[in-house]
Write a protein that holds these residues in place. Structure first.
Motif, PDB file in Angstrom:
ATOM      1  N   SER A 135      -7.369   8.250   1.522  1.00  0.00           N
ATOM      2  CA  SER A 135      -8.551   7.158   1.590  1.00  0.00           C
ATOM      3  C   SER A 135      -8.150   6.138   2.366  1.00  0.00           C
ATOM      4  CB  SER A 135      -8.810   6.786   0.129  1.00  0.00           C
ATOM      5  OG  SER A 135      -7.799   5.868  -0.262  1.00  0.00           O
ATOM      6  N   PRO A 136      -8.713   5.279   2.893  1.00  0.00           N
ATOM      7  CA  PRO A 136      -8.305   4.023   3.708  1.00  0.00           C
ATOM      8  C   PRO A 136      -7.598   3.251   2.954  1.00  0.00           C
ATOM      9  CG  PRO A 136     -10.828   4.357   3.785  1.00  0.00           C
ATOM     10  CD  PRO A 136     -10.435   5.283   2.899  1.00  0.00           C
ATOM     11  N   MET A 137      -7.732   3.023   1.568  1.00  0.00           N
ATOM     12  CA  MET A 137      -6.921   2.237   0.808  1.00  0.00           C
ATOM     13  C   MET A 137      -5.691   2.859   0.610  1.00  0.00           C
ATOM     14  SD  MET A 137      -8.668  -0.564   0.422  1.00  0.00           S
ATOM     15  CE  MET A 137      -7.582  -1.237  -0.448  1.00  0.00           C
ATOM     16  N   LEU A 187      -4.038   4.435   2.725  1.00  0.00           N
ATOM     17  CA  LEU A 187      -3.265   4.363   4.186  1.00  0.00           C
ATOM     18  C   LEU A 187      -2.856   2.765   3.998  1.00  0.00           C
ATOM     19  CD1 LEU A 187      -2.737   4.976   6.867  1.00  0.00           C
ATOM     20  CD2 LEU A 187      -4.922   4.284   7.878  1.00  0.00           C
ATOM     21  N   ARG A 188      -3.896   1.860   3.825  1.00  0.00           N
ATOM     22  CA  ARG A 188      -3.508   0.395   3.731  1.00  0.00           C
ATOM     23  C   ARG A 188      -2.210   0.295   2.893  1.00  0.00           C
ATOM     24  NH1 ARG A 188      -8.113  -3.837   3.265  1.00  0.00           N
ATOM     25  NH2 ARG A 188      -7.964  -3.441   5.473  1.00  0.00           N
ATOM     26  N   ARG A 189      -1.880   0.735   1.580  1.00  0.00           N
ATOM     27  CA  ARG A 189      -0.834   0.759   0.826  1.00  0.00           C
ATOM     28  C   ARG A 189       0.232   1.194   1.583  1.00  0.00           C
ATOM     29  NH1 ARG A 189      -4.813   1.678  -3.370  1.00  0.00           N
ATOM     30  NH2 ARG A 189      -4.015   4.142  -3.431  1.00  0.00           N
ATOM     31  N   LEU A 190       0.256   2.457   2.062  1.00  0.00           N
ATOM     32  CA  LEU A 190       1.389   3.098   2.662  1.00  0.00           C
ATOM     33  C   LEU A 190       1.747   2.248   3.788  1.00  0.00           C
ATOM     34  CD1 LEU A 190       0.285   6.725   2.423  1.00  0.00           C
ATOM     35  CD2 LEU A 190       2.052   5.726   1.258  1.00  0.00           C
ATOM     36  N   SER A 191       0.897   1.500   4.565  1.00  0.00           N
ATOM     37  CA  SER A 191       1.281   0.811   5.915  1.00  0.00           C
ATOM     38  C   SER A 191       2.095  -0.554   5.598  1.00  0.00           C
ATOM     39  CB  SER A 191      -0.210   0.740   6.786  1.00  0.00           C
ATOM     40  OG  SER A 191      -0.995  -0.370   6.111  1.00  0.00           O
ATOM     41  N   ARG A 192       1.879  -0.901   4.566  1.00  0.00           N
ATOM     42  CA  ARG A 192       2.351  -2.111   4.207  1.00  0.00           C
ATOM     43  C   ARG A 192       3.968  -2.314   3.504  1.00  0.00           C
ATOM     44  NH1 ARG A 192      -2.157  -5.843   4.025  1.00  0.00           N
ATOM     45  NH2 ARG A 192      -3.271  -4.899   5.447  1.00  0.00           N
TER      46      ARG A 192
END
Length: 256
Positions: free
Chosen positions: A247-249, A251-256
């Protein structure tokens, strides 16, 4: 309108239109590409095409070219009275080559047109159409098509067009119009050139932008969906997960 006959080159840029009269185009020199109601062909010297009235068609001259162009309204003398059988030539689009006899008549017609006191244009056209009908009538159903030359689509231009409009609903027709092709012809050529459909192409560009906004901003997914042309956050998340496997979320968590 009376029938008109003229010698002219075709523009080296793709054009498209339709008109309320029939038309014959015969190649004299050079080449031209046509697409008539989705049927593509090349008009080379001593070959031609038949364009029925009110049919949208695309055309483009290739380099230096010269064509014989004949415009024929429904009430043209070449299509009425004792010559009405010639109307069947325009029952559908068609491409043809001139046999030896027609080639000789074409030479005579061109020479006659250049004379100061030439024969009546109506007479010249009527004779040509009657001869075409006599020799080609049986072979124009269905027309024998020459595969259109494989000019590549300008994919970078299409990509720029889509990226500038990611927040809008885009159709295959929008892209086809940019390429000056019919929708069916564009879709076929696009698949042949890229291996994917136009829909998949647009979706990949949308999802690429979603990925960029998800990893580089804190923008809510609902806003990202609006900016990238998805109906809502749910539609975005579904398409994203199907394409990337998460999911997009996530991905967002992994990119931080």
């Amino acid at each position: 309108m009376t029938d008109t006959i003229r010698l002219a080159p075709l523009d080296n840029a793709i054009q498209h239109h339709h008109h309320d009269y029939h038309q014959i185009v015969i190649g004299l020199s050079g080449y031209a590409e046509f697409e008539i109601a989705g049927q593509s062909g090349i008009v080379a010297p001593l070959s031609g095409c038949l364009v029925p009235a009110n049919i949208e068609h695309y055309y483009e001259g290739i380099g230096d070219n010269r064509q014989l162009i004949i415009d024929l309204p429904d009430d043209a003398s070449a299509l009425t009275g004792m010559h009405r059988r010639s109307r069947s030539l325009f029952d559908r689009p068609g491409y043809f080559s001139l046999d030896e006899s027609l080639q000789h008549y074409l030479q005579f017609l061109i020479q006659e047109m250049t004379r100061a006191n030439h024969a009546s244009g109506d007479l010249l056209v009527t004779t040509l159409l009657s001869s075409l009908h006599a020799r080609l009538g049986a072979t124009l159903c269905p027309p024998t098509l020459t595969k259109r030359a494989g000019r590549s689509l300008d994919i970078p231009r299409l990509e720029q067009f889509v990226i500038a409009r990611l927040d809008r609903r885009l159709s295959v027709s929008d892209l086809a119009n940019l390429a000056c092709l019919s929708e069916a012809h564009f879709a076929e050529r696009f698949r042949d050139q890229t291996g994917i459909t136009p829909y998949q192409f647009v979706m990949r560009l949308r999802l690429t932008r979603v990925r960029e906004l998800t990893t580089s901003t804190d923008m809510p997914l609902a806003d990202i969906a609006e900016r990238t042309g998805f109906a809502n956050q749910s539609a975005l998340s579904h398409a994203f997960r199907r394409h990337y496997g998460h999911s997009p979320m996530q991905l967002r968590r992994l990119s931080r």
